[in-house]
Design an enzyme around this catalytic site. Sequence first.
Site, PDB file in Angstrom:
ATOM      1  N   CYS A   2       0.843  -1.182   0.000  1.00 39.80           N
ATOM      2  CA  CYS A   2       0.000   0.000   0.000  1.00 39.80           C
ATOM      3  C   CYS A   2       0.879   1.232   0.000  1.00 39.80           C
ATOM      4  O   CYS A   2       2.091   1.151   0.119  1.00 39.80           O
ATOM      5  CB  CYS A   2      -0.910   0.018   1.231  1.00 39.80           C
ATOM      6  N   ARG A  27       1.627   2.073  -5.741  1.00 34.87           N
ATOM      7  CA  ARG A  27       1.902   1.042  -4.742  1.00 34.87           C
ATOM      8  C   ARG A  27       0.659   0.241  -4.376  1.00 34.87           C
ATOM      9  O   ARG A  27       0.765  -0.800  -3.731  1.00 34.87           O
ATOM     10  CB  ARG A  27       2.475   1.689  -3.475  1.00 34.87           C
ATOM     11  N   TRP A  73      -3.660  -2.163  -1.478  1.00 37.40           N
ATOM     12  CA  TRP A  73      -3.618  -3.343  -2.342  1.00 37.40           C
ATOM     13  C   TRP A  73      -3.987  -4.507  -1.440  1.00 37.40           C
ATOM     14  O   TRP A  73      -3.274  -4.836  -0.502  1.00 37.40           O
ATOM     15  CB  TRP A  73      -2.229  -3.521  -2.947  1.00 37.40           C
ATOM     16  N   ASN A  99       0.513  -1.292   6.217  1.00 34.48           N
ATOM     17  CA  ASN A  99       1.012  -2.037   5.068  1.00 34.48           C
ATOM     18  C   ASN A  99       1.658  -3.301   5.599  1.00 34.48           C
ATOM     19  O   ASN A  99       2.499  -3.244   6.491  1.00 34.48           O
ATOM     20  CB  ASN A  99       2.041  -1.201   4.301  1.00 34.48           C
ATOM     21  N   GLY A 100       1.272  -4.469   5.070  1.00 41.64           N
ATOM     22  CA  GLY A 100       1.873  -5.716   5.517  1.00 41.64           C
ATOM     23  C   GLY A 100       0.827  -6.734   5.921  1.00 41.64           C
ATOM     24  O   GLY A 100      -0.364  -6.592   5.630  1.00 41.64           O
ATOM     25  N   GLU A 485      10.426 -12.714 -20.098  1.00 43.03           N
ATOM     26  CA  GLU A 485      10.128 -11.325 -19.754  1.00 43.03           C
ATOM     27  C   GLU A 485       9.107 -10.725 -20.713  1.00 43.03           C
ATOM     28  O   GLU A 485       8.195 -10.001 -20.293  1.00 43.03           O
ATOM     29  CB  GLU A 485      11.424 -10.505 -19.765  1.00 43.03           C
ATOM     30  N   LYS A 489       5.439  -9.258 -19.584  1.00 37.38           N
ATOM     31  CA  LYS A 489       4.963  -7.912 -19.874  1.00 37.38           C
ATOM     32  C   LYS A 489       3.570  -7.954 -20.511  1.00 37.38           C
ATOM     33  O   LYS A 489       2.698  -7.167 -20.163  1.00 37.38           O
ATOM     34  CB  LYS A 489       5.934  -7.181 -20.811  1.00 37.38           C
ATOM     35  N   GLU A 492       0.939  -9.052 -17.908  1.00 37.55           N
ATOM     36  CA  GLU A 492       0.778  -8.068 -16.838  1.00 37.55           C
ATOM     37  C   GLU A 492      -0.159  -6.929 -17.236  1.00 37.55           C
ATOM     38  O   GLU A 492      -1.017  -6.524 -16.443  1.00 37.55           O
ATOM     39  CB  GLU A 492       2.142  -7.446 -16.474  1.00 37.55           C
ATOM     40  N   HIS A 508       7.873 -30.087 -26.976  1.00 41.75           N
ATOM     41  CA  HIS A 508       7.611 -30.968 -25.838  1.00 41.75           C
ATOM     42  C   HIS A 508       6.351 -30.534 -25.093  1.00 41.75           C
ATOM     43  O   HIS A 508       6.307 -30.581 -23.857  1.00 41.75           O
ATOM     44  CB  HIS A 508       8.812 -30.986 -24.895  1.00 41.75           C
ATOM     45  N   LYS A 607       3.329  -2.109  -7.374  1.00 40.71           N
ATOM     46  CA  LYS A 607       4.708  -1.900  -7.798  1.00 40.71           C
ATOM     47  C   LYS A 607       5.714  -2.554  -6.853  1.00 40.71           C
ATOM     48  O   LYS A 607       6.612  -3.252  -7.277  1.00 40.71           O
ATOM     49  CB  LYS A 607       4.988  -0.403  -7.904  1.00 40.71           C
TER      50      LYS A 607
END
Length: 612
Positions: A2, A27, A73, A99-100, A485, A489, A492, A508, A607
């Site tokens: 957060c 965040r 979040w 936060n946590g 990657e 992207k 996401e 395979h 983030k």
Amino acid sequence: MCGIVAYIGKKEASPIIMEGLKRLEYRGYDSAGISIYNGDVKTYKKQGKVLELEKLIEGKDLSGSMGIGHTRWATHGRPNDVNAHPHVSNNGEIVLIHNGIIENYASLKSALQELGYTFESETDTEVLVNLIEEVQKSKGLLIEEATRQALNMVVGAYAIVLFDSKDPEKIVGAKNSSPLVCGVGESEMFLASDATPIVKYTDKVIYIEEDEIITINKNGSYSIVNLDNEVSANPIKHIDLKLETIEKAGFEHYMLKEIYQQPITIAESMRGRINAAEGWARLGGMDQYTKRIKQAERIILTACGTSWHAALIAEYLFEELARIPTEVEYASEFRYRNPIIRQDDFIIALSQSGETADTLAAIKLAKQKGALIYGIVNVVGSSIARETHAGSYTHAGPEIGVASTKAFTSQLTVLSLMAIILGYERGVITQGYYRQLLTELESIPRKVEKILQNDDHIKYIASEIKDANNSLYLGRGYNFPIALEGALKLKEISYIHAEGYPAAEMKHGPIALIDMHMPIVVIATNKRNYEKVVSNIEEVKARKGIIIAIVSEGDTEIKKLADFAIEIPNVEDPLTPLLSVIPLQMLAYHIAVMRGCNVDQPRNLAKSVTVE
């Protein structure tokens, strides 16, 4: 995860807090809330983005020079108005943001319920604020001491900020495994998750360390103690963060700005560390430990998400250029599988924020076992930077877009430089190849600029494949992690299901998915594996897959086979990822925009992942 922001001083608090929440929204952004004190407590909170909170408080009296604000979040409890922060204790006097995760919240909640406490939300945060109330009430303590004693009963990670309406001249903050910074202004004080909401008002900060509690007062004074009530004397530090670096600078999105910043940020990652003309390179963080690093029996890289992909590329770099056995670990798994760590191991931790909870926990474990810990982070003064023995900052500047772009290439730049230095120091690569690699590395920013000039072409390709439901990314060697990657992207920010694979592994299993509706992105720049990549493309074409090929300039064979091709400048194999990732970032961005997605704040993501 957060965003936390608090203010106490002489100014009106609500405008400062609301502006801070906007800056911290990257965040966490599934709900937001604010509490202001001015004779009594006024609390407003709302599911959704900060804009929804702004609408809610429009026309409301939020005058007052002390307050706290929060963007959430969700961890405990669904995103809704009730679970949004701030949370208020049963007696209505203590207001807290958090936060946590409080791991023992269930047992604490049961004990409080037996004492008559009731709970409106599904959150562990409401348990914590009522625990502090109970400790304060039962022992007759000031709010800061009640907080300290309550936190000694808590298991978990937290950054908390709270105030007591009966004691309105102070705000209390505390930290354990989640970032919290104090801003020191002229007769005003701030608390925040990071420096972005503070930089407009002061460049003086105090970093709150693990298990510390800070009390900031309206007169501008402060005090810090740890959980054992021992006084701490944390220094005030200067931060070099300019307001303009956290603005969009005319770009439609932060992500687009950060993609286009990469020629600059890659150069900044090398600044003062390399001079190809004179034939030298150095990383200051390595100097004190050069002998120990050169003699390391093994390198272990630990990271999460995009940083893990950078670590995978580093595995190729360190083993090829320096001939040191290298392993890559998901930080989230590393600490839980009882890993074998020896004193002659060299541990490298990668994190953009420097606050990634899993990575922080992993390096603490490795440190206990006597290994040398090296951090590669972007944020100066972050927890990982302070916890490691040595390290290198990437100097990418603030990265606001949730999907990492410039931070990734900056990490790769530092890792490439480290591998080249180690390879030369260990006598693995010749002086001639050493200088060649340095020259090539210095040329990367210019070559990235050239790729960015292909934006219209990449945008056209995006328009042709934007409606796909699935996509496959293939690469070999150094480009296999880039396939991972690129797929990350896309998923996401566009919410298209995408997977990255080593090209040879396609047959395979994944080959069963290929049909005329499946875009296949093939990173086909590897000189040493070129013919094999051509064979993989032929296998896809035989099943009517749509081929988007990333090729080196001058390629003719693959361009004939591909439906679409994007050229990148030629470069030595070890440095290819610094270029091949750029068009994949651009492709994902344009597809997401065309699909109407919020590229800077993709759903369900945050983030800085500061919970395990």
